[in-house]
Design an enzyme around this catalytic site. Sequence first.
Site, PDB file in Angstrom:
ATOM      1  N   ASP A 272       0.880  -1.171   0.000  1.00 30.01           N
ATOM      2  CA  ASP A 272       0.000   0.000   0.000  1.00 30.01           C
ATOM      3  C   ASP A 272       0.917   1.220   0.000  1.00 30.01           C
ATOM      4  O   ASP A 272       1.411   1.627   1.058  1.00 30.01           O
ATOM      5  CB  ASP A 272      -0.875  -0.037   1.253  1.00 30.01           C
TER       6      ASP A 272
ATOM      7  N   ASP B  58      -2.307   0.583   7.657  1.00 35.31           N
ATOM      8  CA  ASP B  58      -1.603   0.462   6.372  1.00 35.31           C
ATOM      9  C   ASP B  58      -1.127  -0.969   6.141  1.00 35.31           C
ATOM     10  O   ASP B  58      -1.129  -1.467   5.018  1.00 35.31           O
ATOM     11  CB  ASP B  58      -0.399   1.406   6.313  1.00 35.31           C
TER      12      ASP B  58
ATOM     13  N   GLU C  28      -1.492  -1.348  -4.603  1.00 35.90           N
ATOM     14  CA  GLU C  28      -2.763  -0.621  -4.700  1.00 35.90           C
ATOM     15  C   GLU C  28      -2.712   0.373  -5.852  1.00 35.90           C
ATOM     16  O   GLU C  28      -1.759   1.123  -6.002  1.00 35.90           O
ATOM     17  CB  GLU C  28      -3.074   0.119  -3.391  1.00 35.90           C
TER      18      GLU C  28
END
Lengths: 176, 176
Positions: free
Chosen positions: A12, A145, A72
């Site tokens: 991420d 996260d 992502e």
Amino acid sequence: VFGTDGPVLGIDPGVSRCGYGAVDVDGGALRPLACGVIRTEAGEPLPARLATLERELTVLVEEMEPVAVAVERVLFQANVRTAMSVGQASGLALAVAAHAGVPVAHYSPNEVKLAITGYGAAGKRQVQAMVASVLGLSGAPRPADAADALALAVCHAWGGAYHEAVAASLAKEKAR
Amino acid sequence: VFGTDGPVLGIDPGVSRCGYGAVDVDGGALRPLACGVIRTEAGEPLPARLATLERELTVLVEEMEPVAVAVERVLFQANVRTAMSVGQASGLALAVAAHAGVPVAHYSPNEVKLAITGYGAAGKRQVQAMVASVLGLSGAPRPADAADALALAVCHAWGGAYHEAVAASLAKEKAR
């Protein structure tokens, strides 16, 4: 399960906080390997922070030896400044994976939600509860996260087939 | 002239086309060293393109041994998708410079225009004509991305002091 067996590394991307999460795919079974957050110091100059992030990501890929990296895909950030920053971190993640010869897959936040809960507009909590359940964790992974990155890895590991199975099972539960 | 003597490398970041331009700073004198564009194939997967870009930038920094790298700061891209892409390329440029231990300076397009022509809203042609004149080139550098990168390098080499001198000289011309 879709794709090759082995570790899948979810990332991420972010400059201040870059989440990572790895799961081992063995046939139909998923096992959590690691998750955490790479942080860079807000007080450091940006180039130094990016160099640190790239080094950490390189070490991570070397240690994990993933068969795939799931990053992502964020196309519609709230603002342009955020998009630049996410772009800087994601660019490094993609380059590190390519340097290591590891294929990269992209998933939008909605694709992750859909793959994991069968519902593209699912809440973060639902996603994290499902990830914890699938990986046999006692609670949602922390920090957020790291949990997001782990969800990316699970999303990739499951691929399309599992998503359909999950959606069908959720539909059944709903119908009860 | 502001800063240390030696080569200054300007980089106009982009994934499809990344402009670069280097000038040698020797006391008050500027000499063009190189300029060009690193291109990546639109048909290639993005991670491979970013890895190629990073490799090329690394070679460039190794060959040029710049005392400073000047990278375009683009905070207000027309749209978020462009910002992400510019972010990816600029992130690599900043990390490559930091890995090589080269200090990075950022200039917005308006800062470059202001430093070179004394006028922040100057047109591209004015900027390129001034760059060509300063570097003793017979015409504006080509292609445009290379010219923009060269302008960044000149902007950094000139720093603040020169900008004021140029502005004063332009004001004089105007007053004639």
